[in-house]
Design a protein around this motif. Structure first.
Motif, PDB file in Angstrom:
ATOM      1  N   ASP A 111       0.945  -1.290  -0.011  1.00 62.38           N
ATOM      2  CA  ASP A 111      -0.202  -0.085   0.011  1.00 62.38           C
ATOM      3  C   ASP A 111       0.787   1.445   0.042  1.00 62.38           C
ATOM      4  O   ASP A 111       0.246   2.501  -0.036  1.00 62.38           O
ATOM      5  CB  ASP A 111      -0.896  -0.019   1.169  1.00 62.38           C
ATOM      6  CG  ASP A 111      -2.306   0.098   0.639  1.00 62.38           C
ATOM      7  OD1 ASP A 111      -2.571  -0.041  -0.475  1.00 62.38           O
ATOM      8  OD2 ASP A 111      -3.121   0.377   1.670  1.00 62.38           O
ATOM      9  N   ASP A 112       2.232   0.941  -0.008  1.00 64.40           N
ATOM     10  CA  ASP A 112       3.116   2.385  -0.038  1.00 64.40           C
ATOM     11  C   ASP A 112       2.779   2.922  -1.258  1.00 64.40           C
ATOM     12  O   ASP A 112       2.715   2.432  -2.502  1.00 64.40           O
ATOM     13  CB  ASP A 112       4.294   1.848   0.184  1.00 64.40           C
ATOM     14  CG  ASP A 112       4.819   2.254   1.241  1.00 64.40           C
ATOM     15  OD1 ASP A 112       4.029   2.455   2.381  1.00 64.40           O
ATOM     16  OD2 ASP A 112       6.146   1.629   1.778  1.00 64.40           O
ATOM     17  N   ASP A 113       2.615   4.297  -1.402  1.00 61.81           N
ATOM     18  CA  ASP A 113       2.375   5.067  -2.736  1.00 61.81           C
ATOM     19  C   ASP A 113       3.722   5.221  -3.278  1.00 61.81           C
ATOM     20  O   ASP A 113       4.815   5.473  -2.682  1.00 61.81           O
ATOM     21  CB  ASP A 113       1.768   6.412  -2.216  1.00 61.81           C
ATOM     22  CG  ASP A 113       1.226   7.364  -3.580  1.00 61.81           C
ATOM     23  OD1 ASP A 113       0.476   6.802  -4.396  1.00 61.81           O
ATOM     24  OD2 ASP A 113       1.872   8.212  -4.071  1.00 61.81           O
ATOM     25  N   LEU A 114       3.896   5.503  -4.544  1.00 60.99           N
ATOM     26  CA  LEU A 114       5.288   5.718  -5.207  1.00 60.99           C
ATOM     27  C   LEU A 114       5.697   7.132  -5.286  1.00 60.99           C
ATOM     28  O   LEU A 114       7.002   7.638  -5.356  1.00 60.99           O
ATOM     29  CB  LEU A 114       5.063   5.464  -6.723  1.00 60.99           C
ATOM     30  CG  LEU A 114       4.798   3.831  -6.901  1.00 60.99           C
ATOM     31  CD1 LEU A 114       4.790   3.709  -8.579  1.00 60.99           C
ATOM     32  CD2 LEU A 114       5.762   3.016  -6.331  1.00 60.99           C
ATOM     33  N   GLY A 115       4.653   8.047  -4.981  1.00 62.31           N
ATOM     34  CA  GLY A 115       4.918   9.671  -5.098  1.00 62.31           C
ATOM     35  C   GLY A 115       4.983  10.218  -6.250  1.00 62.31           C
ATOM     36  O   GLY A 115       5.526  11.053  -6.446  1.00 62.31           O
ATOM     37  N   ILE A 116       4.268   9.668  -6.996  1.00 64.23           N
ATOM     38  CA  ILE A 116       4.164  10.462  -8.752  1.00 64.23           C
ATOM     39  C   ILE A 116       2.872  11.237  -8.647  1.00 64.23           C
ATOM     40  O   ILE A 116       1.928  10.438  -8.175  1.00 64.23           O
ATOM     41  CB  ILE A 116       4.353   9.422  -9.410  1.00 64.23           C
ATOM     42  CG1 ILE A 116       5.787   8.586  -9.142  1.00 64.23           C
ATOM     43  CG2 ILE A 116       4.202   9.999 -10.689  1.00 64.23           C
ATOM     44  CD1 ILE A 116       5.719   7.344 -10.327  1.00 64.23           C
ATOM     45  N   GLU A 117       2.983  12.403  -9.225  1.00 67.35           N
ATOM     46  CA  GLU A 117       1.766  13.202  -9.705  1.00 67.35           C
ATOM     47  C   GLU A 117       1.980  13.136 -10.983  1.00 67.35           C
ATOM     48  O   GLU A 117       2.893  13.582 -11.650  1.00 67.35           O
ATOM     49  CB  GLU A 117       1.502  14.388  -8.941  1.00 67.35           C
ATOM     50  CG  GLU A 117       1.291  14.191  -7.607  1.00 67.35           C
ATOM     51  CD  GLU A 117       1.316  15.563  -6.876  1.00 67.35           C
ATOM     52  OE1 GLU A 117       1.266  16.600  -7.480  1.00 67.35           O
ATOM     53  OE2 GLU A 117       1.070  15.652  -5.404  1.00 67.35           O
ATOM     54  N   PHE A 118       0.761  13.002 -11.954  1.00 68.31           N
ATOM     55  CA  PHE A 118       0.617  12.986 -13.219  1.00 68.31           C
ATOM     56  C   PHE A 118       0.110  14.214 -13.860  1.00 68.31           C
ATOM     57  O   PHE A 118      -0.552  15.022 -13.072  1.00 68.31           O
ATOM     58  CB  PHE A 118      -0.021  12.004 -13.858  1.00 68.31           C
ATOM     59  CG  PHE A 118       0.583  10.608 -13.612  1.00 68.31           C
ATOM     60  CD1 PHE A 118       1.520  10.156 -14.479  1.00 68.31           C
ATOM     61  CD2 PHE A 118       0.175   9.881 -12.193  1.00 68.31           C
ATOM     62  CE1 PHE A 118       2.119   8.699 -13.805  1.00 68.31           C
ATOM     63  CE2 PHE A 118       0.794   8.562 -11.933  1.00 68.31           C
ATOM     64  CZ  PHE A 118       1.758   7.863 -12.597  1.00 68.31           C
ATOM     65  N   GLU A 119       0.474  14.454 -15.041  1.00 63.25           N
ATOM     66  CA  GLU A 119      -0.169  16.062 -15.799  1.00 63.25           C
ATOM     67  C   GLU A 119      -1.716  15.715 -15.702  1.00 63.25           C
ATOM     68  O   GLU A 119      -2.168  16.828 -15.386  1.00 63.25           O
ATOM     69  CB  GLU A 119       0.509  16.092 -17.000  1.00 63.25           C
ATOM     70  CG  GLU A 119       1.889  16.284 -17.105  1.00 63.25           C
ATOM     71  CD  GLU A 119       2.166  16.845 -18.584  1.00 63.25           C
ATOM     72  OE1 GLU A 119       1.631  16.388 -19.421  1.00 63.25           O
ATOM     73  OE2 GLU A 119       3.343  17.200 -18.673  1.00 63.25           O
ATOM     74  N   ASN A 120      -2.161  14.706 -16.042  1.00 63.77           N
ATOM     75  CA  ASN A 120      -3.686  14.288 -15.678  1.00 63.77           C
ATOM     76  C   ASN A 120      -3.965  13.703 -14.554  1.00 63.77           C
ATOM     77  O   ASN A 120      -3.530  12.457 -14.327  1.00 63.77           O
ATOM     78  CB  ASN A 120      -4.336  13.795 -16.978  1.00 63.77           C
ATOM     79  CG  ASN A 120      -5.701  13.640 -17.089  1.00 63.77           C
ATOM     80  OD1 ASN A 120      -6.286  13.340 -15.709  1.00 63.77           O
ATOM     81  ND2 ASN A 120      -6.266  13.700 -18.529  1.00 63.77           N
ATOM     82  N   GLY A 121      -4.572  14.111 -13.730  1.00 68.64           N
ATOM     83  CA  GLY A 121      -4.950  13.619 -12.265  1.00 68.64           C
ATOM     84  C   GLY A 121      -5.589  12.486 -12.386  1.00 68.64           C
ATOM     85  O   GLY A 121      -5.499  11.403 -11.837  1.00 68.64           O
ATOM     86  N   LEU A 122      -6.580  12.037 -13.407  1.00 67.36           N
ATOM     87  CA  LEU A 122      -7.310  10.827 -13.593  1.00 67.36           C
ATOM     88  C   LEU A 122      -6.526  10.054 -14.474  1.00 67.36           C
ATOM     89  O   LEU A 122      -6.956   8.752 -14.865  1.00 67.36           O
ATOM     90  CB  LEU A 122      -8.616  11.294 -14.006  1.00 67.36           C
ATOM     91  CG  LEU A 122      -9.706  11.797 -13.156  1.00 67.36           C
ATOM     92  CD1 LEU A 122     -11.189  12.018 -13.919  1.00 67.36           C
ATOM     93  CD2 LEU A 122      -9.810  10.946 -11.969  1.00 67.36           C
ATOM     94  N   MET A 123      -5.696  10.496 -15.294  1.00 67.31           N
ATOM     95  CA  MET A 123      -4.626   9.644 -16.112  1.00 67.31           C
ATOM     96  C   MET A 123      -5.437   9.201 -17.309  1.00 67.31           C
ATOM     97  O   MET A 123      -5.160   8.326 -17.906  1.00 67.31           O
ATOM     98  CB  MET A 123      -4.131   8.462 -15.451  1.00 67.31           C
ATOM     99  CG  MET A 123      -3.241   8.913 -14.239  1.00 67.31           C
ATOM    100  SD  MET A 123      -2.725   7.474 -13.152  1.00 67.31           S
ATOM    101  CE  MET A 123      -1.325   6.645 -14.438  1.00 67.31           C
TER     102      MET A 123
END
Length: 489
Positions: free
Chosen positions: A92-104
Motif C-alpha cells: 500500500d506504499d504510494d510511489l510519490g508520483i503526480e501526473f499531468e492528468n490527475g485521472l490519467m
C-alpha cells in the motif's frame, strides 16, 4: 519503507514489444520529495508505460497495481531510453508520483439534464471550468463527488468491485425508475438503479444523495426512496437529503419552487423517524437532513452523535453542528488559560466577519459569546446577500467577490466601519487560491476596502483564533490553540 532497485534494468532503445498506445502513456508532472519514485530516479517528464507488464488505463488501474509489495514499473526517459524498475516496498506504499492528468485519462462529463442542475442556472460570462458537468466515478472515489451512474457500464462496475474502490457516492434522487428518468431527463436513468444491487452484492461501501425538489420527489416519493435505500444497509452507509438550490437564472428550465417552513418540518420529521429505525438495527442513523432544512424549520441542529461521524459533511449535513462543537471546545480551552484571558481583557479590537446568510445565526452566537467575556473586542457579523445568483442562495461558498465588496463598502460607511480586519471563510475562495467565483481576488477586495482582509479555515478553533489574534495567519494545524503568545510583544 523498503525499496530494492538492485535488479532494475535499463532497456536501451525503443522496444516495439513495450511500446504502448499514446492513450496509455502517462507523463510524470511531479515527484514528491523522499518518495520511492525519487529514490528510483524517476523525474518530471518521464513517461509511465506499464506496471507489472499491464497497461495503465487510468488512475483506478494505477492505484490498484501499485498496492503490491513487489512491482515492476516500466518508464521511458525523455531521450527514449526505457527503464524497468523492480521495486520491493511495503504493501500500500504510494510511489510519490503526480501526473499531468490527475485521472490519467479524459474526464467523463454528465450526459443528463437534471431538472435541478445548478450549472444550468449559472449566468453567462464566468470562467469556462465552472460550466463543466463532471459525472466521473473516479472522482467519486478520489474526491468524494457524487455520480449518477448513467454513463457507466457493467465493465465499469465489475472493475470497481474487483478493485474494491470505495466509497462510491451515488446521486440517487429517487428509487422510482420512471421518476428518475424524468428528473435526470435521461431515458436510461431508471434502469441504472440496478447497479446499486451490483455494488451491494459486491460489498462495496456507498453513500447516497437525494436532491429534494418540491412536488417531485418529496412526500410519498421520498418515503419510498428512503425505504428502498435502507435495503442496501450496511454497505450503503449514509444518504443525505438536500433541498434543490434555485438561482434567479431559471428561464426555460423546469419550474421549481422553494420549500416552506412547514414543509421543511415535515421532511425533518420523516427523516428523523427513519433514523431511529436504522440506528436500532444497524447502529447507523443512515438518512440525514442537510443543515438548510433545520434552519428553514427554525429547529436546533441534531447533536453530534446523530451525524455518524459526519459522513455527509460535504453535502452540508452537520457543518453547523461541527463548527459549533469545534468552537465550544476551543472556547473552553481558552477560558482555562487564565494568562491568555487576562491579556485579552486588555485588548481593543474591532473585527468584521462576512458570511453567507445560512451561517449567520451561528456566527452571531459566537460573536455574542466572545463579547460577553471580552467586552473590548467588538465583532460585527455581516450576512452577505447573494445578488449574483439570487437571494435564495444562502451558502457562503457561492458568495462572489462583487457582492462581498459592494455590501462591505456600505458597512464601511456606517458608524464604526469595518474595524481592524475583515474575516472571510475559506470556502468563499477557489480551493488553495485567493480567488472568488467571479475571479476577484482577496488583494482586490482588501485594496478597495482599505482594510486588512484575512481568511479563516472552516473550523471553529481557527475561527476563534482569527477573531482574537491580530497576528493570525491561516497556517496553523495544531489542535491546541494558544492565544497568549500574540500579545507578549
Amino acid at each position: 519503507m523498503i525499496i530494492d532497485k538492485s535488479d532494475s534494468k535499463k532497456l536501451t532503445g525503443k522496444s516495439g514489444e513495450n511500446q504502448m498506445k499514446k492513450c496509455y502513456e502517462h507523463v510524470v508532472k511531479e515527484v514528491l520529495p523522499d518518495s520511492i519514485a525519487e529514490e528510483m530516479e524517476i523525474e518530471p517528464g518521464d513517461v509511465l508505460l506499464s506496471i507489472n507488464d499491464q497497461k495503465i488505463k487510468d488512475v483506478f488501474d494505477y492505484r490498484f497495481l501499485i498496492k503490491d509489495e513487489y512491482i515492476e514499473v516500466l518508464i521511458r526517459k525523455p531521450d527514449g531510453e526505457e527503464w524497468l524498475l523492480e521495486i520491493d516496498k511495503e504493501f500500500d506504499d504510494d510511489l510519490g508520483i503526480e501526473f499531468e492528468n490527475g485521472l490519467m485519462s479524459e474526464y467523463k462529463s454528465c450526459t443528463n439534464k437534471c431538472i435541478f442542475c445548478f450549472i444550468d442556472q449559472m449566468p453567462p460570462g464566468m470562467r469556462e471550468t465552472l460550466y463543466f458537468k463532471d459525472d466521473d466515478s473516479r472522482l467519486s472515489f478520489l474526491q468524494g463527488n457524487y455520480i449518477t451512474m448513467t454513463n457507466m457500464t457493467d465493465e465499469d462496475f465489475d472493475r470497481i468491485i474487483r478493485m474494491q474502490l470505495a466509497p462510491i457516492n451515488i446521486s440517487v434522487q429517487t428509487t422510482n425508475p420512471e421518476l428518475r428518468c424524468k428528473m435526470l431527463s435521461n431515458r436510461f436513468a431508471g434502469e441504472k438503479l440496478k447497479y446499486l444491487d451490483k455494488l451491494y452484492e459486491g460489498h462495496v461501501e456507498m453513500n447516497g444523495q437525494i436532491v429534494c425538489c418540491k412536488g417531485v420527489n418529496d412526500g410519498a416519493e421520498l418515503k419510498r426512496s428512503i425505504e428502498d435505500l435502507m435495503k442496501y444497509l450496511p454497505f450503503m452507509r449514509s444518504v443525505s437529503v438536500v433541498p434543490a438550490g434555485i438561482t434567479k437564472y431559471r428561464d426555460g428550465l423546469y419550474p421549481l419552487e422553494l420549500f416552506t417552513k412547514q414543509e421543511a418540518e415535515q421532511i425533518i420529521d420523516l427523516i428523523e423517524g427513519y433514523q431511529q429505525i436504522c440506528y436500532e438495527e444497524y447502529g447507523l442513523h443512515f438518512i440525514h437532513a442537510s443543515d438548510e432544512w433545520y434552519i428553514l424549520a427554525q429547529r436546533p441542529f441534531p447533536q453530534e452523535e446523530r451525524y455518524d461521524g459526519y459522513i455527509q459533511l460535504e453535502n452540508g449535513v452537520g457543518m453547523m453542528r461541527l463548527l459549533m462543537t469545534e468552537f465550544d471546545e476551543a472556547w473552553k480551552r481558552l477560558l482555562e488559560d487564565e494568562g491568555a484571558c487576562g491579556q485579552l481583557q486588555k485588548i481593543q479590537r474591532k473585527v468584521t466577519i462576512a458570511t453567507g446568510k445560512l451561517a449567520y445565526p451561528t456566527l452571531q452566537k459566537f460573536a455574542d459569546t466572545i463579547a460577553a467575556r471580552f467586552p473590548n473586542i467588538h465583532i460585527r457579523v455581516v450576512p452577505i446577500r447573494n445578488d449574483f445568483f439570487g437571494e435564495t442562495i444562502t451558502v457562503s461558498g457561492l458568495v462572489t467577490g462583487q457582492d462581498l465588496l459592494a455590501q462591505l463598502l456600505d458597512v464601511s460607511q456606517e458608524e464604526g466601519g469595518l474595524g481592524d480586519v475583515v474575516l472571510l471563510p475559506s470556502n468563499m475562495l477557489r480551493s488553495g487560491e485567493q480567488v472568488f467565483l467571479d475571479d476577484m481576488t482577496i488583494s482586490q477586495i482588501s485594496e478597495s476596502l482599505g482594510t486588512d482582509v484575512k481568511v479563516s479555515e472552516a473550523e471553529g478553533g481557527h475561527l476563534l483564533e482569527a477573531i482574537l489574534n491580530p497576528l493570525y495567519e491561516m497556517t496553523r494545524n495544531n489542535e491546541n490553540f494558544v492565544y497568549v503568545k500574540a500579545y507578549d510583544n
